[in-house]
Design a protein around this motif. Structure first.
Motif, mmCIF file in Angstrom:
data_model
loop_
_atom_site.group_PDB
_atom_site.id
_atom_site.type_symbol
_atom_site.label_atom_id
_atom_site.label_comp_id
_atom_site.label_asym_id
_atom_site.label_seq_id
_atom_site.Cartn_x
_atom_site.Cartn_y
_atom_site.Cartn_z
ATOM 1 N N ARG A 138 0.837 -1.201 0.000
ATOM 2 C CA ARG A 138 0.000 0.000 0.000
ATOM 3 C C ARG A 138 0.874 1.254 0.000
ATOM 4 N NH1 ARG A 138 -3.022 -1.294 4.234
ATOM 5 N NH2 ARG A 138 -4.557 -2.357 2.922
ATOM 6 N N ALA A 139 1.924 1.257 0.828
ATOM 7 C CA ALA A 139 2.824 2.414 0.880
ATOM 8 C C ALA A 139 3.604 2.569 -0.415
ATOM 9 C CB ALA A 139 3.782 2.264 2.064
ATOM 10 N N ASP A 140 3.957 1.442 -1.028
ATOM 11 C CA ASP A 140 4.755 1.470 -2.254
ATOM 12 C C ASP A 140 3.923 1.836 -3.475
ATOM 13 O OD1 ASP A 140 7.330 1.141 -3.393
ATOM 14 O OD2 ASP A 140 6.762 -0.821 -4.171
ATOM 15 N N GLY A 141 2.618 1.651 -3.388
ATOM 16 C CA GLY A 141 1.747 2.011 -4.495
ATOM 17 C C GLY A 141 1.823 1.063 -5.673
ATOM 18 N N ALA A 142 2.281 -0.168 -5.434
ATOM 19 C CA ALA A 142 2.406 -1.141 -6.517
ATOM 20 C C ALA A 142 2.367 -2.544 -5.930
ATOM 21 C CB ALA A 142 3.709 -0.931 -7.284
ATOM 22 N N LEU A 143 2.038 -3.514 -6.775
ATOM 23 C CA LEU A 143 2.095 -4.922 -6.379
ATOM 24 C C LEU A 143 3.377 -5.521 -6.946
ATOM 25 C CD1 LEU A 143 -1.610 -5.991 -6.946
ATOM 26 C CD2 LEU A 143 -0.403 -5.911 -4.750
ATOM 27 N N PRO A 144 4.251 -6.053 -6.093
ATOM 28 C CA PRO A 144 5.545 -6.557 -6.559
ATOM 29 C C PRO A 144 5.476 -8.002 -7.024
ATOM 30 C CG PRO A 144 5.437 -6.699 -4.189
ATOM 31 C CD PRO A 144 4.126 -6.095 -4.633
ATOM 32 N N ASN A 145 6.399 -8.360 -7.876
ATOM 33 C CA ASN A 145 6.652 -9.766 -8.158
ATOM 34 C C ASN A 145 6.975 -10.460 -6.841
ATOM 35 O OD1 ASN A 145 8.490 -12.144 -8.787
ATOM 36 N ND2 ASN A 145 8.088 -11.477 -10.881
ATOM 37 N N GLU A 146 6.516 -11.695 -6.667
ATOM 38 C CA GLU A 146 6.682 -12.381 -5.387
ATOM 39 C C GLU A 146 8.140 -12.525 -4.971
ATOM 40 O OE1 GLU A 146 4.831 -16.191 -5.781
ATOM 41 O OE2 GLU A 146 5.831 -16.620 -7.682
ATOM 42 N N TYR A 147 9.069 -12.510 -5.924
ATOM 43 C CA TYR A 147 10.477 -12.657 -5.578
ATOM 44 C C TYR A 147 11.051 -11.428 -4.879
ATOM 45 C CZ TYR A 147 11.004 -17.122 -7.953
ATOM 46 O OH TYR A 147 10.891 -18.444 -8.308
ATOM 47 N N LEU A 148 10.317 -10.319 -4.858
ATOM 48 C CA LEU A 148 10.754 -9.155 -4.070
ATOM 49 C C LEU A 148 10.797 -9.498 -2.589
ATOM 50 C CD1 LEU A 148 11.498 -6.156 -4.892
ATOM 51 C CD2 LEU A 148 10.506 -7.542 -6.721
ATOM 52 N N TYR A 149 10.118 -10.570 -2.195
ATOM 53 C CA TYR A 149 10.175 -11.024 -0.804
ATOM 54 C C TYR A 149 11.615 -11.184 -0.343
ATOM 55 C CZ TYR A 149 9.999 -14.285 3.136
ATOM 56 O OH TYR A 149 10.192 -14.896 4.342
ATOM 57 N N TYR A 150 12.467 -11.710 -1.212
ATOM 58 C CA TYR A 150 13.843 -11.984 -0.825
ATOM 59 C C TYR A 150 14.667 -10.704 -0.655
ATOM 60 C CZ TYR A 150 12.710 -16.800 -1.999
ATOM 61 O OH TYR A 150 12.124 -18.049 -2.044
ATOM 62 N N TYR A 151 14.268 -9.633 -1.325
ATOM 63 C CA TYR A 151 14.957 -8.351 -1.159
ATOM 64 C C TYR A 151 14.421 -7.570 0.039
ATOM 65 C CZ TYR A 151 16.958 -9.032 -5.814
ATOM 66 O OH TYR A 151 17.642 -9.531 -6.892
ATOM 67 N N LEU A 152 13.124 -7.647 0.261
ATOM 68 C CA LEU A 152 12.493 -6.843 1.311
ATOM 69 C C LEU A 152 12.478 -7.536 2.663
ATOM 70 C CD1 LEU A 152 9.489 -5.529 -0.811
ATOM 71 C CD2 LEU A 152 11.470 -4.205 -0.053
#
Length: 468
Positions: free
Chosen positions: A245-259
């Motif tokens: 919600r804060a980012d204003g976008a839906l990420p690819n699920e692999y962003l989990y590993y970065y975030l």
């Protein structure tokens, strides 16, 4: 029409055969050739496909199933092909476990495509991918190559140096995200329903869905504001509703590993085995039982059971619950590939998210102004929405990329570029730079230790980097 599948003994290959044989898009393929360096795996997957073909005919789901041929010879396999699917895994699942453990032993993320594990995978795979590209260019110059081999972005970029725009990368994670959003909105975003459009941009396994327009109105902000809607979107559950919600976008699920790197590491280390170790055991058991004829059911039935377990446990370290059934079933890279083939072969226009060059075909003479993302190099492979027809693949324009996303994309691309250089030249210095500068490493000391570990663990990398 002939389709060749390289890595034809791979576990997911029957999914491709089923998609092609049932011909949901109306495309008829006369022959499918499977090529693999492992004749035992070829025999097993051929047995699964034979059972699948009989079942499809009995169910009336196909009346003209493609003929099946198998070979261990690359040139024989691609000769005369109209389409080539490249889905090779250099070193097999056992090599993947080394990718994971070398990183984990240094307190770094061990994952197949994210972080140093992905770079090691690319380093030993790119020379093989380039050999494939050169063989296709010589033996089947009119063929289109659809690359499934991970890490898809950098491998596709390497193959483009030989095949240009006739090689396209495919990943099923973006289309899964778009499908989930479309299901909530009651709109066919995948098929490009009239009045519907999406803006997705990134690198492979590093992308964002930034807008979803229906009849000129962006529906994404409304979805992001709705907790119940986000609960139905796997990526929002993985990353966190407040964050998307804060980012204003839906990420690819692999962003989990970065975030959520620390959480991912903790979960992986706390598991009884890594994902690679799980798959090496699970699929090793399957291939072994099928080869010995010791399974209590047919190869097809055993394959289906093993497949469901594999898909249900996908990215298990990111979840507190088993993957939901609606996120396991339906679609996948084989569906995207079949739609891509159909559009090129018949001229019937399709829209899909693909891995393509930053400069669209026909604009190479003026690359800066024509780049999809002007801030990134012309030869970068991006993951964006494309229109595909009989004239090829046409990337659609994207909105300007935000600074934070652009910075992460640039950092990852720079590390991958160093690995590509190392794979082509055998330079240890370039490999060291690649491992050291990856955004999940950022340490020359750790980069050197990663390089030492992968040289010791992988004969292919050891041989590659002894050139100089």
């Amino acid at each position: 029409m002939k389709l060749t599948i390289l890595g034809g003994g791979g576990f997911r290959v029957p999914l491709v055969y089923e998609a092609v044989a049932t011909g949901a898009t109306g495309l008829h393929v006369d022959e499918i050739t499977l090529q693999d360096v492992d004749p035992g795996r070829l025999r097993t997957i051929s047995a699964v496909i034979e059972g699948l073909r009989e079942q499809l005919v009995a169910q009336g789901r196909t009346t003209r199933p493609p003929a099946l041929t198998v070979t261990t010879e690359l040139r024989e396999a691609v000769a005369g092909a109209d389409f080539v699917f490249s889905a090779v895994r250099v070193g097999g699942a056992e090599a993947r476990t080394i990718d994971e453990r070398v990183a984990l032993d240094l307190g770094l993320l061990g994952q197949e495509t994210i972080g140093p594990g992905g770079l090691a995978y690319a380093l030993r795979t790119i020379p093989v991918a380039l050999d494939i590209a050169r063989t296709v260019a010589d033996a089947a110059p009119g063929a289109w190559v659809i690359n499934f081999t991970n890490p898809a972005g950098i491998v596709t970029e390497a193959m483009r140096t030989v095949l240009g725009d006739r090689v396209v990368g495919i990943c099923d994670t973006p289309i899964g995200l778009v499908r989930r959003v479309g299901r909530l909105l009651g709109v066919d975003l995948v098929g490009g329903e009239r009045g519907a459009d999406v803006d997705y941009v990134g690198l492979n396994h590093l992308g964002w869905l930034r807008s979803v327009s229906v009849d000129g109105h962006d529906r994404l902000p409304g979805l992001l504001a709705d907790d119940s809607a986000l609960e139905e979107i796997e990526e929002a559950r993985l990353i966190g509703k407040d964050w998307v919600r804060a980012d204003g976008a839906l990420p690819n699920e692999y962003l989990y590993y970065y975030l959520h790197t620390s959480s991912a590491l903790e979960r992986i280390v706390g598991s009884t085995s890594t994902r690679g170790e799980f798959l090496a055991t699970q699929q090793g058991d399957f291939y072994g039982a099928a080869a010995e004829g010791s399974c209590c059911s047919s190869p097809l039935e055993m394959w289906r059971s093993t497949l469901h377990e594999r898909e249900a446990t996908y990215m298990a370290e990111s979840r507190d619950e088993e993957r939901r059934e609606e996120d396991v079933a339906g679609g996948g890279y084989q569906e995207v590939a079949l739609r891509l083939m159909t559009a090129i072969a018949t001229g019937r226009s399709e829209r899909m998210i693909l891995d393509v060059g930053n400069v669209p075909a026909g604009h190479e003479a003026d690359p800066v102004s024509r780049r999809i993302v002007p801030e990134l190099p012309a030869d970068t492979v991006l993951e964006v929405l494309c229109t595909v027809d009989g004239d090829g693949v046409h990337p659609r324009p994207v909105a300007p990329v935000e600074l934070g996303r652009l910075g992460l994309m640039s950092s990852l691309r720079a590390a991958e570029r160093s690995i590509l250089e190392a794979a082509v030249t055998g330079s240890r210095q370039a490999a060291w730079q690649g491992f050291s500068t990856h955004p999940l490493v950022s340490s020359p000391t750790l980069g050197a230790r990663l390089l030492e570990g992968y040289i010791a663990g992988h004969p292919q990398i050891d041989a590659l980097l002894t050139r100089r």
